[in-house]
Design an enzyme around this catalytic site. Structure first.
Site, PDB file in Angstrom:
ATOM      1  N   ARG A 175       0.849  -1.206   0.000  1.00  0.00           N
ATOM      2  CA  ARG A 175       0.000   0.000   0.000  1.00  0.00           C
ATOM      3  C   ARG A 175       0.879   1.250   0.000  1.00  0.00           C
ATOM      4  O   ARG A 175       0.586   2.241  -0.660  1.00  0.00           O
ATOM      5  CB  ARG A 175      -0.954   0.025   1.212  1.00  0.00           C
ATOM      6  CG  ARG A 175      -1.663   1.359   1.323  1.00  0.00           C
ATOM      7  CD  ARG A 175      -2.882   1.385   2.224  1.00  0.00           C
ATOM      8  NE  ARG A 175      -2.794   0.576   3.417  1.00  0.00           N
ATOM      9  CZ  ARG A 175      -2.045   0.875   4.501  1.00  0.00           C
ATOM     10  NH1 ARG A 175      -1.316   1.982   4.536  1.00  0.00           N
ATOM     11  NH2 ARG A 175      -2.021   0.066   5.535  1.00  0.00           N
ATOM     12  N   TYR A 188     -15.328  16.757 -16.336  1.00  0.00           N
ATOM     13  CA  TYR A 188     -15.767  15.352 -16.343  1.00  0.00           C
ATOM     14  C   TYR A 188     -16.927  15.143 -15.354  1.00  0.00           C
ATOM     15  O   TYR A 188     -16.852  15.605 -14.213  1.00  0.00           O
ATOM     16  CB  TYR A 188     -14.569  14.469 -15.960  1.00  0.00           C
ATOM     17  CG  TYR A 188     -14.897  13.010 -15.886  1.00  0.00           C
ATOM     18  CD1 TYR A 188     -15.202  12.296 -17.043  1.00  0.00           C
ATOM     19  CD2 TYR A 188     -14.916  12.337 -14.668  1.00  0.00           C
ATOM     20  CE1 TYR A 188     -15.514  10.949 -16.977  1.00  0.00           C
ATOM     21  CE2 TYR A 188     -15.219  10.989 -14.599  1.00  0.00           C
ATOM     22  CZ  TYR A 188     -15.522  10.306 -15.758  1.00  0.00           C
ATOM     23  OH  TYR A 188     -15.827   8.981 -15.686  1.00  0.00           O
ATOM     24  N   ASP A 214      -6.529  18.618 -14.825  1.00  0.00           N
ATOM     25  CA  ASP A 214      -6.831  17.252 -15.263  1.00  0.00           C
ATOM     26  C   ASP A 214      -6.418  17.183 -16.740  1.00  0.00           C
ATOM     27  O   ASP A 214      -7.055  17.786 -17.600  1.00  0.00           O
ATOM     28  CB  ASP A 214      -8.326  16.974 -15.078  1.00  0.00           C
ATOM     29  CG  ASP A 214      -8.703  15.548 -15.465  1.00  0.00           C
ATOM     30  OD1 ASP A 214      -7.980  14.931 -16.270  1.00  0.00           O
ATOM     31  OD2 ASP A 214      -9.744  15.063 -14.971  1.00  0.00           O
ATOM     32  N   LYS A 250      -7.522   6.169 -19.706  1.00  0.00           N
ATOM     33  CA  LYS A 250      -7.737   6.691 -21.049  1.00  0.00           C
ATOM     34  C   LYS A 250      -6.451   6.568 -21.864  1.00  0.00           C
ATOM     35  O   LYS A 250      -5.977   5.473 -22.073  1.00  0.00           O
ATOM     36  CB  LYS A 250      -8.262   8.130 -20.949  1.00  0.00           C
ATOM     37  CG  LYS A 250      -9.355   8.319 -19.888  1.00  0.00           C
ATOM     38  CD  LYS A 250     -10.639   7.549 -20.170  1.00  0.00           C
ATOM     39  CE  LYS A 250     -11.575   7.500 -18.968  1.00  0.00           C
ATOM     40  NZ  LYS A 250     -11.956   8.770 -18.393  1.00  0.00           N
TER      41      LYS A 250
HETATM   42  C1  LIG Z   1     -12.416   9.174 -17.070  1.00  0.00           C
HETATM   43  C2  LIG Z   1     -12.048  10.494 -16.514  1.00  0.00           C
HETATM   44  C3  LIG Z   1     -11.883  10.692 -15.144  1.00  0.00           C
HETATM   45  C4  LIG Z   1     -12.164   9.596 -14.124  1.00  0.00           C
HETATM   46  O1  LIG Z   1     -11.314   8.519 -14.285  1.00  0.00           O
HETATM   47  P1  LIG Z   1     -11.684   7.000 -13.873  1.00  0.00           P
HETATM   48  O2  LIG Z   1     -10.454   6.271 -14.227  1.00  0.00           O
HETATM   49  O3  LIG Z   1     -12.881   6.612 -14.692  1.00  0.00           O
HETATM   50  O4  LIG Z   1     -11.989   7.001 -12.422  1.00  0.00           O
HETATM   51  C5  LIG Z   1     -11.483  11.934 -14.703  1.00  0.00           C
HETATM   52  N1  LIG Z   1     -11.266  12.941 -15.565  1.00  0.00           N
HETATM   53  C6  LIG Z   1     -11.444  12.798 -16.891  1.00  0.00           C
HETATM   54  C7  LIG Z   1     -11.182  13.955 -17.788  1.00  0.00           C
HETATM   55  C8  LIG Z   1     -11.832  11.576 -17.419  1.00  0.00           C
HETATM   56  O5  LIG Z   1     -11.995  11.441 -18.739  1.00  0.00           O
END
Ligand SMILES: *Cc1c(COP(=O)(O)O)cnc(C)c1O
Length: 386
Positions: free
Chosen positions: A54, A106, A178, A203
């Site tokens: 962890r 998001y 982000d 992604k």
């Molecule tokens: C998918 C996404 C998230 C969240 O990510 P997860 O891996 O689904 O928890 C946050 N920000 C953006 C821009 C995203 O496309």
């Protein structure tokens, strides 16, 4: 490859070599997976750098070092999902604090900010971040952080990262970006002054639609120490298996991003001229309102394209069903092309009013272009639109 030896390598090189470490027992050329939950001490107070998974793990650390280098940060912490990055960062704040962010970030992040953080006494204002003045006006004496997401989802509005971080700095606020949609190949928010970069590695960084994960990247060592403490204390780190998958995926990041963008551009141009399409949203098109700003702060325009279909001429269900190469699915950033209706899918968790205000309607379609051949994707769309 240790930081000391590192020359000024480019992203293509760093993504293959940085962090990757080879076991000395058998001379593997890739990083082994260390699923071990615990590591033996050599004697009291002395171990080989890891004691409990962890808190730290060699496979996860290899990915963290890689991602820190790609973004130009000094430290990274790899989490079990993208949302776990926000869970972790939420604990940098305390009851009474306030955040400013964009209206069109998001949808899962909106849900977190609207329904989870308020139970801990942290409030968020959602503004049109394309206008730095709106951010400035939303700042209160108790504001602590600004959260930037650019391009936005699904309409790909562009936020001026340098302008927003300048406002944040004037007010002594933490700025967070982000960077999921662009990946460090196309956009590096640290170059514009942000303090923390976050990713959903689900992604583009992993890129193969076979793992969910996240990353928090910092430049300032003190802030990094605080994140390290929180990830360990909260238990938001990812499994060694997941880290290994992302480390494998990230090695081809540059080449995948080029292919995603090539396909997005081809599809956007095709749709822009199509009689059954009302409007196309892609920052690579000269007609996109954020095109000039995108060219200034991004090295490319990414692989997501949205459009408004003319619902008098297109039945979306039939259109989706006729497509051979696009799966009807949420998410983005994988090698295969996906298509979806934000109204009922990716953005259904936010209120109808918020969706409408954000410019999303039932006619809005979002695509994540994969790495197939652009002619095949365009032909598939042409045939399905009829
Ligand atoms: C998918 C996404 C998230 C969240 O990510 P997860 O891996 O689904 O928890 C946050 N920000 C953006 C821009 C995203 O496309």
């Amino acid at each position: 490859m240790s930081r000391k030896e590192q020359r000024e390598y480019r992203l293509e090189t760093l993504s293959v070599h940085e962090g990757v470490y080879k076991d000395t027992a058998y001379n593997s050329v890739t990083t082994p997976i260390y699923p071990s939950s615990t590591f033996a001490f050599e004697r009291i107070g002395q171990h080989k750098g890891y004691d409990y998974t962890r808190s730290g793990n060699p496979t996860r650390q290899a990915l963290a070092d890689n991602l820190a280098a790609l973004e130009g940060g000094t430290g990274a912490w790899v989490t079990c999902t993208g949302m776990a990055t926000f869970t972790t960062l939420g604990y940098l704040l305390k009851a009474g604090d306030h955040i400013v962010t964009g209206k069109d970030i998001y949808s899962g992040t909106i849900r977190f900010l609207n329904t989870v953080l308020p139970t801990h006494g942290v409030e968020t204002s959602f503004v049109n971040m394309s206008d730095p003045d709106e951010v400035r006006k939303a700042i209160r004496p108790n504001t602590k952080a600004v959260l930037i997401e650019t391009p936005s989802n699904p309409l790909l509005n562009i936020v001026d990262i340098a302008a927003i971080t300048a406002v944040a700095r004037e007010h002594g606020l933490l700025s967070i970006a982000d960077n999921t949609f662009m990946s460090p190949y196309f956009q590096r928010p640290f170059e514009f002054g942000v303090d923390i970069v976050v990713h959903s590695t689900t992604k583009y960084l992993n890129g193969h639609s076979d793992v969910v994960g996240g990353a928090i990247i910092t430049r300032d060592a003190k802030l990094g120490e605080r994140i390290a403490f929180l990830v360990n204390a909260l238990g938001t780190a990812c499994s060694p298996f997941d880290a290994w998958l992302v480390l494998r995926g990230v090695k081809t990041l540059a080449y995948r991003m080029e292919a995603h963008q090539r396909n997005a551009m081809a599809v956007a141009r095709f749709l822009a001229d199509h009689p059954k399409v009302k409007k196309v949203y892609y920052p690579g098109l000269e007609t996109h309102p954020g095109h000039a700003l995108a060219k200034k702060q991004m090295r490319g325009f990414g692989g997501v394209v949205s459009f408004d279909a003319d619902l008098d001429k297109v039945n979306l269900d039939e259109f989706f069903a006729r497509l051979e190469l696009f799966s009807l699915a949420e998410s983005l950033g994988g090698v295969e092309s996906l298509i979806e209706q934000p109204w009922t899918m990716s953005h259904s968790s936010i209120s109808e009013q918020a969706r409408t205000e954000g410019g999303i309607s039932p006619s809005t379609v979002r695509m994540s272009l994969g790495i197939e051949h652009p002619d095949d994707l365009v032909a598939d769309l042409r045939a399905a639109l009829g």
